[in-house]
Design a protein around this motif. Structure first.
Motif, PDB file in Angstrom:
ATOM      1  N   PRO A   1      12.511   7.420  -0.302  1.00 45.61           N
ATOM      2  CA  PRO A   1      11.932   7.512   0.796  1.00 45.61           C
ATOM      3  C   PRO A   1      11.038   6.533   1.249  1.00 45.61           C
ATOM      4  CG  PRO A   1      11.925   9.666  -0.461  1.00 45.61           C
ATOM      5  CD  PRO A   1      12.408   8.522  -1.368  1.00 45.61           C
ATOM      6  N   ALA A   2       9.961   6.261   0.363  1.00 47.42           N
ATOM      7  CA  ALA A   2       9.303   4.826   0.678  1.00 47.42           C
ATOM      8  C   ALA A   2       9.820   3.688   1.113  1.00 47.42           C
ATOM      9  CB  ALA A   2       8.177   4.841  -0.338  1.00 47.42           C
ATOM     10  N   ILE A   3      11.113   3.439   0.276  1.00 46.78           N
ATOM     11  CA  ILE A   3      11.646   2.177   0.598  1.00 46.78           C
ATOM     12  C   ILE A   3      12.433   2.263   2.095  1.00 46.78           C
ATOM     13  CG2 ILE A   3      13.908   0.807   0.121  1.00 46.78           C
ATOM     14  CD1 ILE A   3      13.346   1.695  -2.815  1.00 46.78           C
ATOM     15  N   GLY A   4      12.631   3.433   2.545  1.00 44.66           N
ATOM     16  CA  GLY A   4      13.169   3.421   3.737  1.00 44.66           C
ATOM     17  C   GLY A   4      12.236   3.362   4.875  1.00 44.66           C
ATOM     18  N   ALA A   5      11.081   3.924   4.669  1.00 44.39           N
ATOM     19  CA  ALA A   5       9.763   3.794   5.436  1.00 44.39           C
ATOM     20  C   ALA A   5       9.583   2.499   5.688  1.00 44.39           C
ATOM     21  CB  ALA A   5       8.676   4.451   5.113  1.00 44.39           C
TER      22      ALA A   5
ATOM     23  N   GLY B   1       9.233   9.417   3.531  1.00 44.93           N
ATOM     24  CA  GLY B   1       8.137   8.383   3.020  1.00 44.93           C
ATOM     25  C   GLY B   1       7.049   8.154   3.507  1.00 44.93           C
ATOM     26  N   LEU B   2       6.596   8.294   4.854  1.00 44.10           N
ATOM     27  CA  LEU B   2       5.425   8.522   5.331  1.00 44.10           C
ATOM     28  C   LEU B   2       4.783   9.709   4.891  1.00 44.10           C
ATOM     29  CD1 LEU B   2       5.890   7.297   9.021  1.00 44.10           C
ATOM     30  CD2 LEU B   2       5.091   5.807   6.802  1.00 44.10           C
ATOM     31  N   ALA B   3       5.496  10.756   4.693  1.00 41.28           N
ATOM     32  CA  ALA B   3       5.169  12.200   4.248  1.00 41.28           C
ATOM     33  C   ALA B   3       4.428  12.200   2.921  1.00 41.28           C
ATOM     34  CB  ALA B   3       5.929  13.285   4.687  1.00 41.28           C
ATOM     35  N   GLN B   4       5.196  11.457   2.012  1.00 43.66           N
ATOM     36  CA  GLN B   4       4.865  11.461   0.613  1.00 43.66           C
ATOM     37  C   GLN B   4       4.108  10.415   0.133  1.00 43.66           C
ATOM     38  OE1 GLN B   4       8.437  11.925  -1.760  1.00 43.66           O
ATOM     39  NE2 GLN B   4       9.538  13.024  -0.508  1.00 43.66           N
TER      40      GLN B   4
ATOM     41  N   PHE C   1       0.976  -1.387  -0.037  1.00 41.35           N
ATOM     42  CA  PHE C   1       0.001   0.049   0.092  1.00 41.35           C
ATOM     43  C   PHE C   1       0.829   1.199   0.090  1.00 41.35           C
ATOM     44  CE2 PHE C   1      -2.140   3.343   2.443  1.00 41.35           C
ATOM     45  CZ  PHE C   1      -3.039   3.620   1.769  1.00 41.35           C
ATOM     46  N   ILE C   2       1.920   1.107   0.641  1.00 40.19           N
ATOM     47  CA  ILE C   2       2.778   2.424   1.021  1.00 40.19           C
ATOM     48  C   ILE C   2       3.342   2.752  -0.608  1.00 40.19           C
ATOM     49  CG2 ILE C   2       4.773   3.405   2.114  1.00 40.19           C
ATOM     50  CD1 ILE C   2       3.961   2.081   4.364  1.00 40.19           C
ATOM     51  N   MET C   3       3.963   1.619  -0.950  1.00 38.95           N
ATOM     52  CA  MET C   3       4.506   1.764  -2.183  1.00 38.95           C
ATOM     53  C   MET C   3       3.888   2.150  -3.436  1.00 38.95           C
ATOM     54  SD  MET C   3       7.804   1.101  -1.547  1.00 38.95           S
ATOM     55  CE  MET C   3       8.523   1.164  -3.005  1.00 38.95           C
ATOM     56  N   ARG C   4       2.532   1.605  -3.316  1.00 39.76           N
ATOM     57  CA  ARG C   4       1.425   2.098  -4.401  1.00 39.76           C
ATOM     58  C   ARG C   4       1.049   3.558  -4.177  1.00 39.76           C
ATOM     59  NH1 ARG C   4      -3.625   3.169  -4.122  1.00 39.76           N
ATOM     60  NH2 ARG C   4      -4.923   2.868  -6.165  1.00 39.76           N
TER      61      ARG C   4
END
Length: 276
Positions: A192-196, A268-271, A154-157
Motif C-alpha cells: 500500500p505504501a509503495i502504491g501511494a 497507503g495514506l491511511a496506514q 517519510f511515508i515509507m518510514r
C-alpha cells in the motif's frame, strides 16, 4: 443501510463529484469542437460538429509523440528510483537503531522546507559544469534525490514503523540477514505504501515544469508540461482547441495509473499516519 438511504447517499456523492468531473469533461469535449464553436454563446456541453483536427494539429505543429515518450520514460525512471531510495531509507530510519537517527531524520525532513526556486540556480551551475544541461539527467536526478524523495521516505518510514517486531524476529530465526528481512519480509508487506509513493511520484514528475524550462532548450527533448505552452498562433495567442487536445492526451496516463492503483493509494495514506 436501507435502500432509500443508500440512494440518497449516492445522490449526494454524485452531486459532490460534479466540481471535480466537470473540468475534465469540458476539457475533453471542447478538444473535439471547432474553434468557432468553443466561443459560441450559450456554451454547449457536447460538440455540435465533432472533429479531430485539433488532435491532428497536436502532432503536426511539434514532435508531440517524442515529447510524450520523454515524459513517460522520465516519470517511470524517477518513480522506480524514488521507490528504491525511499524504501531503503525509510526502512533504515524505522527499523535500524543507530546513534543520532532522530537528528538525521529531522535534517532529511528539512529538504521539504526548501522551495525549488531557491536551489534551481546552484543546481543549474552544477549540471552545467558537468555538461548535463539540455539533457534529461537533471529531470531524473533532482526529483529522485530531492523533496519528492524526502516525502516518499517519510511515508515509507511511517509504514515500516507500524509493522510488528515479531515479523523480523521470525525472519532472523529462519537465518535472514538485515537485507533479507527488508527484501523478503518488510517490503512485500509495504505494497500500500509503495502504491501511494508510486502514484504521487509519477504525478509530480509528469507535471514537472520549472526544471524542464530551465534545463531544456531542444524541442525534441521537451516534456509534456513544457510542450503544452508551445501551441500558440502567429500573434502569440493560445490555440484553445489544440491546447485542450494536448492536455487531454497528457491527462490519460495519470488517470489510468490512478484507476489501477487507487486502492493501494488510499490504503497507503491511511496506514502511514503519524504513529511514532
Amino acid at each position: 443501510m436501507s435502500p432509500r438511504l443508500k440512494v440518497l447517499l449516492y445522490g449526494v456523492l454524485l452531486v459532490c463529484c460534479v466540481p471535480f468531473v466537470f473540468p475534465i469533461w469540458w476539457m475533453a469535449t471542447t478538444s473535439l469542437k471547432p474553434l468557432s464553436e468553443i466561443f459560441a454563446f450559450p456554451p454547449s456541453l457536447l460538440p455540435g460538429s465533432p472533429t479531430l483536427d485539433a488532435y491532428r494539429q497536436v502532432f503536426e505543429l511539434q514532435p508531440f509523440g517524442r515529447q510524450y515518450l520523454n515524459s513517460l520514460y522520465i516519470a517511470a525512471v524517477v518513480t522506480l528510483g524514488t521507490l528504491a531510495v525511499s524504501a531503503l531509507a525509510g526502512y533504515a530510519f524505522a527499523r535500524i537503531r543507530f546513534r543520532g537517527a532522530g537528528v538525521v531524520f529531522m535534517i532529511v525532513l528539512t529538504g521539504l522546507l526548501v522551495p525549488n526556486e531557491v536551489t534551481i540556480i546552484p543546481l543549474y551551475r552544477m549540471f552545467d559544469t558537468l555538461g548535463l544541461v539540455d539533457t534529461h539527467w537533471p529531470l531524473i536526478l533532482i526529483p529522485m534525490l530531492g523533496a519528492p524523495s524526502v516525502l516518499a521516505t517519510f511515508i515509507m518510514r511511517q509504514f515500516f514503523i507500524t509493522l510488528p517486531a515479531e515479523l523480523e524476529e521470525a525472519g532472523r530465526v529462519d537465518g535472514l540477514g538485515r537485507f533479507g528481512l527488508f527484501w523478503r519480509v518488510c517490503l512485500p508487506l509495504a505494497r500500500p505504501a509503495i502504491g501511494a509513493v508510486a502514484i504521487f511520484t509519477f504525478l509530480h514528475s509528469w507535471n514537472l515544469y520549472l526544471e524542464p524550462i530551465v534545463f531544456l532548450s531542444s524541442k525534441s527533448k521537451f516534456t509534456i508540461p513544457q510542450a503544452l505552452t508551445q501551441y500558440v498562433d502567429a500573434y502569440g495567442g493560445p490555440m484553445w482547441n489544440t491546447q485542450l487536445a494536448a492536455a487531454t492526451l497528457s491527462a490519460l496516463p495519470v488517470l489510468i495509473i490512478f484507476v489501477l492503483a487507487q486502492r493501494q493509494f488510499v490504503e497507503g495514506l491511511a496506514q502511514t499516519g503519524l504513529k511514532g
